[in-house]
Write a protein that holds these residues in place. Structure first.
Motif, PDB file in Angstrom:
ATOM      1  N   GLY A   1       0.606  -1.162   0.242  1.00 52.60           N
ATOM      2  CA  GLY A   1       0.056  -0.220  -0.031  1.00 52.60           C
ATOM      3  C   GLY A   1       0.946   1.339  -0.104  1.00 52.60           C
ATOM      4  O   GLY A   1       2.098   1.392   0.408  1.00 52.60           O
ATOM      5  N   PRO A   2       0.669   2.353  -0.495  1.00 51.77           N
ATOM      6  CA  PRO A   2       1.099   3.863   0.028  1.00 51.77           C
ATOM      7  C   PRO A   2       1.894   4.215   0.695  1.00 51.77           C
ATOM      8  O   PRO A   2       1.177   4.088   2.241  1.00 51.77           O
ATOM      9  N   GLY A   3       3.399   4.317   0.968  1.00 55.52           N
ATOM     10  CA  GLY A   3       3.769   4.432   2.052  1.00 55.52           C
ATOM     11  C   GLY A   3       4.663   3.148   2.893  1.00 55.52           C
ATOM     12  O   GLY A   3       4.983   3.112   3.760  1.00 55.52           O
ATOM     13  N   ARG A   4       3.928   1.925   2.064  1.00 58.80           N
ATOM     14  CA  ARG A   4       4.526   0.816   2.794  1.00 58.80           C
ATOM     15  C   ARG A   4       6.098  -0.051   1.574  1.00 58.80           C
ATOM     16  O   ARG A   4       5.374  -0.252   0.658  1.00 58.80           O
ATOM     17  N   THR A   5       6.937  -0.474   2.733  1.00 58.81           N
ATOM     18  CA  THR A   5       8.287  -0.346   1.679  1.00 58.81           C
ATOM     19  C   THR A   5       8.432  -1.715   2.913  1.00 58.81           C
ATOM     20  O   THR A   5       8.545  -2.134   3.573  1.00 58.81           O
TER      21      THR A   5
ATOM     22  N   VAL B   1       4.313  -0.334   8.820  1.00 58.13           N
ATOM     23  CA  VAL B   1       3.370   1.233   9.087  1.00 58.13           C
ATOM     24  C   VAL B   1       1.813   0.656  10.096  1.00 58.13           C
ATOM     25  O   VAL B   1       1.915  -0.654   9.332  1.00 58.13           O
TER      26      VAL B   1
ATOM     27  N   ASP C   1      -3.175   8.578  -7.347  1.00 61.67           N
ATOM     28  CA  ASP C   1      -1.905   7.429  -6.989  1.00 61.67           C
ATOM     29  C   ASP C   1      -2.049   6.867  -5.881  1.00 61.67           C
ATOM     30  O   ASP C   1      -1.010   5.833  -6.463  1.00 61.67           O
ATOM     31  N   TYR C   2      -2.814   7.256  -5.068  1.00 61.16           N
ATOM     32  CA  TYR C   2      -2.502   5.278  -4.432  1.00 61.16           C
ATOM     33  C   TYR C   2      -3.402   4.149  -4.259  1.00 61.16           C
ATOM     34  O   TYR C   2      -2.982   3.739  -4.033  1.00 61.16           O
TER      35      TYR C   2
ATOM     36  N   ARG D   1      -3.283   3.413  -7.431  1.00 62.24           N
ATOM     37  CA  ARG D   1      -2.809   3.002  -8.523  1.00 62.24           C
ATOM     38  C   ARG D   1      -1.509   2.378  -7.816  1.00 62.24           C
ATOM     39  O   ARG D   1      -1.385   1.066  -8.223  1.00 62.24           O
ATOM     40  N   TRP D   2      -1.390   3.098  -7.227  1.00 64.94           N
ATOM     41  CA  TRP D   2      -0.243   2.017  -6.494  1.00 64.94           C
ATOM     42  C   TRP D   2       0.130   0.722  -5.673  1.00 64.94           C
ATOM     43  O   TRP D   2       0.930  -0.370  -6.137  1.00 64.94           O
TER      44      TRP D   2
ATOM     45  N   VAL E   1       0.267  -1.765  -8.628  1.00 69.43           N
ATOM     46  CA  VAL E   1       1.723  -1.371  -9.536  1.00 69.43           C
ATOM     47  C   VAL E   1       2.614  -1.729  -8.784  1.00 69.43           C
ATOM     48  O   VAL E   1       4.072  -1.249  -9.621  1.00 69.43           O
ATOM     49  N   GLN E   2       3.254  -1.902  -7.639  1.00 68.44           N
ATOM     50  CA  GLN E   2       4.049  -1.861  -6.427  1.00 68.44           C
ATOM     51  C   GLN E   2       4.777  -2.634  -6.407  1.00 68.44           C
ATOM     52  O   GLN E   2       6.083  -2.935  -6.580  1.00 68.44           O
TER      53      GLN E   2
END
Lengths: 342, 578, 259
Positions: free
Chosen positions: B242-246, B251, B473-474, B476-477, B480-481
Motif C-alpha cells: 500500500g502507499p507508504g509501505r516499503t 506502518v 496515485d494511492y 494505482r500504487w 503497480v507496486q
C-alpha cells in the motif's frame, strides 16, 4: 492483453524518455479523522458504550457465580445441561464483553494515526561479522581444540555416549518384554467354547439360525491374566449361512459346522473390529475404512483397503451341542506386519 | 489532580523504580511499548491459535485436577443410568465423574475440546495466510519451519488428548494407530510394543499419553510459541502492500496502548466464543461411546477433523494387490502409502516450500511487504492444489456421512474420490492460476484505463465511448507496486572456450523450476505504458474539448451532480469502448 | 420357538409348513405364540380380511400365496412380527425399488395391519408381535442395554442409534423415531440387511434393556445441542463454521478502521 500497446502505439511526446522504470510510491495517504476525533459527543458516546460492555462482563461473572451455587451438576442429563448452559453463557458474557469493550476502546478512543518505524536489515554489518568470527577464532585457539586431536575425540565420545545411560533403560523397559511373537497366537484352543460377547455365556449350534449374527468371545475370557489384550485378538464374528450360498475351500470343509462359520472380527487392514454384517448379501463391512468381506466366500475382500481375507476360526460342536473351537486360528489375526509370515 | 490519584501515581512510580533497579526493565519498556504493528484482520488468525492455546492451558489445568489417568478397572456407581454397574477404566470413570458430578466440569471439558479443534483450525488458516501472501520469504523461512513444527505438535497434542478418556471411539482410533505402526517395515512390531508397553491395548497407553499430553507436548509448544513470537518481534511484522509501505519500514499502530487493547481484547473474544460453544454444543460425548472394549465399534468412527485427511487416505487406498511379500517379509502398501507416504509428501512439500521458491527465484533479499496472492499465480495455485487434495481426503474420511446425508452409495463415493484425489488438485491448480493471471490483467486494465463511470459519450463523428475515471496515485500504487518476476536466465552450458562449465546441470534445473513459476506472467503497468495508453486512448479518460461529444445516455446509478445536462436523443446506448 | 426358527430355514420347510399351515392355521398359531393370552387372538374373520388386504396390496410382488419370487422374499413363516414391523413403519407396501425399502407414513391403519399380520402368521408359524409386557421397560437395565447395543447394534446404527451407512447405498436407519415394539420386532425378524437377533442370541431381557437404553436417549445430550450425534465430523464442521467463521468476522471488525 488487447490493451497492451505495441511499439507502434508509442507515440513519443515530450518528456516521455524521462519516465522512470517504475511508479513512485506516493507515500502514506492523508489521515481521515473519525467522528469521535472531531465530535466530543461521539467520543463520549463511545466511552459510555465501552463502560456498558465492561458492566455487562461484571453481570456475566455474577451470573456465572449465581448459576454455580443455584444449579449444581446433579448427575441427571437435564440438570447437567442446564448447569452447563448457564455457566457457559455467564462465562461467555464475562469474557466476550471484556474483549469487545477493549477493542471498541482501542478503535474509537485511542489514537488512530498511523506511525512509521524503520526496519533494519537482519544481516549484521561487515564489521560486526568480522568481530564475531575473530572472537570465535580466538576462543577456539585458546581452547586448543584444533591442535589437541585426542582431546577433541575424547570430548565428542564422552558427550555422545553419556545419553545412553538414559536411553538404554528407557528403550529397554518401555516395550514390556519385547516378545512380538505374541501377535501370532490367541487364546483359542481345541475344545474352548464359543461364548456371547459381552456376557460370556456359551452358544449352542441350534441357537444360531440362518440370518443371525453372533459376536463371540472365548468362554472364560475374564479369567485370563491379560484379558483385554486377549480379547483384542480373540473376538470372532459367527453367522450361519444357507448351505446353498456357502462356498468353502476344500481344505476348510470341516472348519464350519452345518453352515455356521466363524471369522476373526479384527480387520486385516488396520485392526478395527469389522462388525457390520448385512444378512441379505452376507457381506461384512468395516465401519472404519469400509473394507468389505464376503462371509459366504471365505471372508474374502470384495471392496476397500483391506488386502487379505479375515482369518477363519475352525469350529465344531461338543457332546452337549455347544460350539467349540477346533484349534487356534491358522494364521496371525489382524493387520499385517513385517514378520507376519516368518 | 486529586490526592488519591497522586497516591496512585506515586505507588506506581515506586514499583517501577523498584523493578527497574533490579531488572533494568526500563530499557525493554522503552523499546517495546511503542513498537509498531501493522493492522489487518488476517494478522489476527495466528492470535486465534495463540489464544486457543492459552484457553487450552487454563481449562486443561482444571481437567487434570479431576481426571485420573489410569487403566485400572473400576465398577461405575455414579448417577448415569446407562453406565451403572459397568466395568470401566478409571480414566473413563473419572471423565464421567468430572462431566456429570463436578459443577462446571463438563463446561471446561467442552471448552477444552472445542479449543483444541479451534487451535488446529486457526493454525491451518494462519498458515494459509502466511503461504498465500508470501510471508514465509527471507528472512522468515526459519519462522515458517517453527510454525510448521508447531502445527505437527498441535496434531500430537490433539491426538494424545482425544484418546485420554479411554472410550470406544478413541480406543478404536488407537487400534488404527497400532495397525498403522505395525505396517512400518522392519521396526513396526517393535514400535507397537514401544508405544503400548507390550501388546495392544495393554495398561500403559493412557498414563503414557497423559504424560505426553500434559507435559511433553505443551512444554514444546510453549517453547516454540516463544520462539515464534521472538522471531515476529525480531523481524517486525510483515505488512500488506500500500502507499507508504516499503521493505524498509513498518506502518501501523503502537503496541501500547492500541495493540495491548486490541490483541488483549481479542483474547477475551476468543475465550468468549469458546465458552459459548462449550455452553451450547456437545463435543465428544464419551457417555454415548462407552468405555473401551476391543470388540465393539460404532458407525461414524472418525477422528477429530485435523486427522480426518489420514482417515480419508486410508479409506481411499485400494487393497487388492497392495500387500507385497518380499523374501517372506510383508510390506503393507495399502497402509503404508496412505498413512505414511501421503502425509509424508504433503508435509514435506509444505515444510520445504519456502526453500523451493527461493531456489526458483534466486532471490536473497529481505521481503517485508506481502504479495497479493494474484501477483504470485503459481504459488497461489500450488497452495490451492495442496488444499484441494487435503479437502478431498477430508471428504473421503467422511464418506459414510456423505452417503447417509446425501443418499449416495459409499462405494460410488469412494471410487469418485479415488479419481478426484488426482484430478481435482490439477484442475484447481490450473483454474487458480488462470484466475490469478486474470485478476492481474484486470488490475492492468484498471491502471491503464481507470474506473468505468457508466457515462457513455458520442463524438461528433459518431463514435461512442464510455468515460473512464483515472485512478488516483494511492489506488494505482496498490496495483503497480509489485516487482515483475521473470524466469531466471542462466549462463550457457559451455564457456567461450567451449569448455563445459561446472554447475550447469544445477542451473538448468533451477531454470526449469523458475520457468514453471514465472513463464506465464502479467507484469505491472509501467509509467511509460500508462503514458502511452493515455496518449493513445486519451478520449477514454475524458471528453476532449476539440471534439465536444454529445452525450447521449448515462447510467442512472452513477449519475452525480456533475453530470452533463439531459440528453436530447431518446436512444440509450450501452456500448462500451473496448 | 428356537427349534422352529431353526427348522423353518430348511430347504423343504416352506412346502411342509405351507401344508401344515393349511391344516392347522389358527390353532397352531395360538399354541406357539408367546403369551398368547395377552395378545388378542386373531379371529377367523381377521385372517379373511387380512387375506383380502394381502391380495390387494402384497400379492403383486410376493405372489398370491406369499411364496415370493426372484428378489422378493417369501412371507411364509416370517410371522406377524415381520409384517407388523414392515407395514407399521411404512416400508411395505414398497413404493419403488431402491437399495432398500424406505420408511414412510404407513399405508394401512392399525386394524388393517393387525389383520394382515394375522393372515401371514396363519400361513406358517413365525415370530409373533411382542406383547406390551415384553417391551415394558419399567424394570429394565439401560446399562446392560447399552452394553448389548454397543456390541451388537452400534456398528451399524451408531453409538446411540442415530443411523449409519452400509454398503452400496443401503443404510441403517435412525432409531429415534421407532416405537419399542418396532425395535423389538426388528431385532426378532432382521428386516432387509439387518441380521436376526433371535431370542437365543439376545434374550427377551436383553432386548428390553436395549429398548430402555434407547429410551434414555430421549433426554438428549447434557452438553447442549447434539449436532446430530454423528461423531467428530460434525464437530469439525461446526468448529469451522461457528468458531473460525465467527472469529474471522470479529477479526475483520477489529482490523477495520472505525468510522
Amino acid at each position: 492483453m488487447s490493451n497492451e500497446p505495441t511499439s507502434a502505439d508509442l507515440t513519443v511526446h515530450d518528456g516521455e524518455h524521462a519516465l522512470p522504470e517504475r511508479f513512485e510510491d506516493p507515500g502514506l495517504g492523508p489521515h481521515v479523522a473519525r467522528v469521535g476525533d472531531t465530535d466530543p459527543a461521539a467520543a463520549k458516546r463511545s466511552e459510555r458504550q465501552v463502560v456498558a460492555m465492561f458492566g455487562l462482563s461484571v453481570l456475566g461473572t455474577v451470573g456465572f457465580l449465581v448459576a454455580y451455587f443455584v444449579v449444581p451438576a446433579d448427575g441427571t442429563v437435564e440438570g447437567v445441561r442446564l448447569s452447563n448452559l448457564l455457566l457457559g453463557l455467564g462465562l461467555f458474557l464475562a469474557m466476550f464483553s471484556i474483549g469487545i469493550a477493549a477493542v471498541h476502546w482501542a478503535k474509537t478512543l485511542m489514537s488512530d494515526h498511523e506511525r512509521v518505524e524503520a526496519r533494519h536489515p537482519q544481516r549484521s554489518d561487515a564489521a560486526t561479522r568480522e568481530a564475531a568470527v575473530a572472537v570465535l577464532q580466538e576462543g577456539a585457539k585458546d581452547s586448543g581444540i584444533g591442535r589437541r586431536g585426542v582431546l577433541k575425540g575424547a570430548v565428542v565420545s564422552a558427550v555422545a555416549l553419556a545419553p545412553l545411560s538414559i536411553a538404554v533403560p528407557l528403550i529397554g523397559e518401555v516395550g514390556g518384554d519385547w516378545n512380538v511373537s505374541k501377535f501370532r497366537h490367541t487364546v483359542w484352543t481345541k475344545g474352548r467354547k464359543l461364548a456371547r460377547d459381552p456376557n460370556g455365556t456359551p452358544i449352542k449350534a441350534s441357537e444360531v439360525t440362518v440370518g443371525s449374527v453372533f459376536h463371540v468371545i472365548p468362554e472364560g475370557l475374564e479369567e485370563e491374566e491379560h484379558w483385554i489384550e486377549e480379547k483384542a485378538k480373540a473376538v470372532v464374528l459367527m453367522v450361519r449361512l444357507d448351505p446353498a450360498v456357502l462356498k468353502e475351500a476344500p481344505e476348510r470343509k470341516d472348519w464350519s459346522y452345518e453352515g455356521i462359520v466363524a471369522y476373526s472380527k479384527i480387520c486385516t487392514h488396520v485392526g478395527c473390529p469389522v462388525a457390520l454384517y448385512e444378512q441379505q448379501t452376507h457381506h461384512l463391512l468395516c465401519p472404519c475404512h469400509q473394507s468389505t468381506f464376503d462371509m459366504a466366500d471365505g471372508a474374502k475382500v470384495v471392496f476397500g483397503p483391506a488386502n487379505r481375507a479375515l482369518p477363519q476360526l475352525p469350529i465344531t460342536v461338543d457332546d452337549e451341542g455347544y460350539l467349540v473351537a477346533q484349534s487356534d486360528f491358522h494364521e496371525p489375526i489382524g493387520p499385517s506386519y513385517w514378520e507376519r509370515l516368518k | 489532580m486529586s490526592p488519591r490519584a497522586t497516591t496512585g501515581a506515586r505507588a506506581a512510580g515506586g514499583t517501577a523504580d523498584y523493578l527497574d533497579q533490579r531488572t533494568g526493565i526500563g530499557l525493554a519498556v522503552k523499546s517495546f511499548a511503542r513498537k509498531i504493528f501493522p493492522d489487518h484482520w488476517s494478522f489476527l488468525l495466528g492470535e486465534i491459535a495463540l489464544y486457543s492455546f492459552v484457553v487450552l492451558l487454563i481449562t486443561g489445568v482444571f481437567l487434570t485436577l479431576f481426571f485420573v489417568p489410569s487403566m485400572g478397572v473400576v465398577t461405575y456407581d455414579g448417577p448415569l443410568a446407562t453406565m451403572r454397574g459397568q466395568e470401566m477404566s478409571e480414566a473413563f470413570a473419572s471423565t464421567l465423574h468430572l462431566s456429570f458430578e463436578v459443577t462446571g466440569g463438563l463446561l471446561m471439558r467442552q471448552i477444552h475440546h472445542w479449543a483444541a479443534l479451534l487451535f488446529m483450525a486457526s493454525i491451518i488458516t494462519h498458515m494459509m495466510r502466511v503461504f498465500f501472501t508470501g510471508a514465509f520469504r527471507t528472512p522468515r523461512e526459519v519462522n515458517w519451519l517453527v510454525g510448521f513444527v508447531l502445527m505437527i505438535l498441535g496434531l500430537a497434542a490433539g491426538f494424545t488428548g482425544y484418546s485420554l478418556p479411554d472410550d470406544v471411539l478413541s480406543g478404536n482410533g488407537l487400534r488404527i494407530t497400532d495397525g498403522v505402526v505395525k505396517s512400518i517395515p522392519i521396526i513396526g512390531s517393535y514400535l507397537s510394543y514401544f508405544i503400548f508397553g507390550g501388546e495392544f491395548p495393554g495398561e500403559h497407553i493412557i498414563p503414557r499419553l497423559f504424560t505426553v499430553h500434559i507435559l511433553l507436548v505443551p512444554a514444546l509448544i510453549l517453547a516454540l510459541v516463544g520462539l515464534h513470537l521472538f522471531f515476529v518481534v525480531l523481524h517486525k511484522h510483515t505488512q500488506y502492500p500500500g502507499p507508504g509501505r516499503t521493505d524498509r519500514n513498518v506502518v501501523g499502530y503502537p503496541l501500547f496502548p492500541v495493540y495491548v487493547a486490541k490483541a488483549g481484547g481479542f483474547f477475551f473474544v476468543v475465550f468468549g466464543v469458546l465458552a459459548l460453544m462449550g455452553a451450547t454444543m456437545t463435543i465428544n460425548p464419551v457417555w454415548n461411546y462407552g468405555p473401551y472394549d476391543p470388540s465393539p465399534v460404532s458407525a461414524g468412527a472418525q477422528p477429530d477433523w485435523y486427522m480426518l485427511f489420514l482417515e480419508g487416505a486410508l479409506r481411499l487406498m485400494p487393497g487388492q494387490g497392495t500387500e507385497w511379500v518380499i523374501g517372506g517379509f510383508t510390506l503393507s502398501l495399502n497402509v503404508l502409502v496412505p498413512a505414511v507416504v501421503v502425509p509424508g509428501l504433503l508435509f514435506t512439500a509444505l515444510a520445504l516450500y519456502p526453500f523451493i521458491e527461493a531456489f526458483a527465484t534466486g532471490d536473497k533479499r529481505e521481503h517485508h511487504v506481502l504479495d497479493r496472492p494474484r501477483n504470485a499465480p503459481v504459488r497461489t495455485a500450488s497452495g490451492v492444489a495442496i488444499l484441494t487434495a487435503f479437502f478431498v481426503l477430508i471428504l473421503a474420511g467422511s464418506n459414510d456421512l456423505l452417503a447417509t446425508h446425501f443418499d449416495l452409495a459409499i462405494n460410488d463415493i469412494t471410487n469418485v474420490f479415488r479419481a478426484l484425489l488426482f484430478v481435482a488438485p490439477v484442475v484447481a491448480f490450473w483454474a487458480t492460476k488462470r484466475i490469478a493471471l486474470g485478476l492481474q490483467r484486470k488490475d492492468r486494465e484498471l491502471v491503464l484505463h481507470g474506473h468505468e463511470t457508466g457515462r457513455i459519450v458520442r463524438f461528433a463523428h459518431g463514435e461512442y465511448v464510455e468515460v473512464h475515471k483515472p485512478l488516483d496515485d494511492y489506488e494505482r500504487w496498490l496495483r503497480v507496486q509489485h516487482e515483475p518476476r521473470r524466469p531466471i536466465e542462466i549462463l550457457p552450458a559451455e564457456d567461450e572456450r567451449g569448455v563445459r562449465r561446472k554447475g550447469y546441470r544445477r542451473d538448468l534445473l533451477r531454470q526449469r523450476v523458475s520457468r514453471f513459476f514465472y513463464e506465464d506472467r502479467v507484469e505491472p503497468v509501467t509509467p511509460r505504458e500508462l503514458a502511452a495508453a493515455h496518449s493513445h486512448g486519451a478520449h477514454d479518460s475524458l471528453p476532449t474539448e476539440g471534439s465536444a461529444p454529445a452525450q447521449i445516455g448515462s447510467d442512472g446509478a452513477h449519475r452525480g451532480p456533475d453530470d452533463e445536462p439531459e440528453t436530447t436523443d431518446s436512444t440509450r446506448i450501452d456500448v462500451v469502448h473496448g | 420357538m428356537k427349534a422352529i426358527a431353526a427348522r423353518r430355514h430348511h430347504r423343504f420347510a416352506p412346502a411342509v409348513l405351507l401344508a401344515l399351515a393349511l391344516l392347522l392355521t389358527g390353532a397352531v398359531y395360538a399354541a406357539l405364540a408367546p403369551s398368547a393370552a395377552s395378545a388378542a387372538a386373531p379371529s377367523e374373520s381377521d385372517i379373511e380380511a387380512g387375506e383380502a388386504l394381502f391380495q390387494a396390496n402384497c400379492a403383486t410382488c410376493h405372489g398370491p400365496s406369499a411364496e415370493g419370487r426372484d428378489g422378493v422374499p417369501s412371507l411364509i413363516g416370517v410371522g406377524a412380527a415381520a409384517v407388523d414391523f414392515q407395514v407399521s413403519t411404512g416400508r411395505m407396501p414398497m413404493q419403488m425399488n431402491g437399495p432398500q425399502a424406505m420408511a414412510k407414513p404407513p399405508q394401512l391403519d392399525e386394524e388393517q395391519t393387525r389383520q394382515l399380520a394375522a393372515y401371514v402368521a396363519s400361513l406358517a408359524p413365525g415370530p409373533a408381535i411382542p406383547t406390551a409386557e415384553q417391551v415394558d421397560t419399567t424394570d429394565a437395565d439401560p446399562a446392560n442395554g447399552m452394553a448389548v447395543f454397543r456390541t451388537n447394534c452400534a456398528m451399524c446404527h451408531g453409538a446411540i442409534g442415530k443411523g449409519g451407512a452400509l454398503s452400496e447405498g443401503k443404510f441403517a436407519p435412525d432409531l429415534s423415531g421407532s416405537t419399542p415394539t418396532q425395535v423389538y420386532e426388528a431385532m426378532l425378524t432382521g428386516p432387509q440387511s439387518m441380521p436376526v437377533f433371535n431370542e437365543a442370541n439376545l434374550s427377551p431381557e436383553d432386548k428390553r434393556d436395549v429398548i430402555a437404553f434407547l429410551e434414555e436417549q430421549q433426554a438428549g445430550s447434557p452438553g447442549g445441542t447434539d449436532l446430530g450425534a454423528v461423531g467428530p465430523v460434525a464437530e469439525g464442521l461446526w468448529v469451522w463454521v461457528v468458531g473460525i467463521g465467527l472469529l474471522i468476522g470479529l477479526s475483520v471488525w477489529i482490523g477495520a478502521k472505525s468510522s
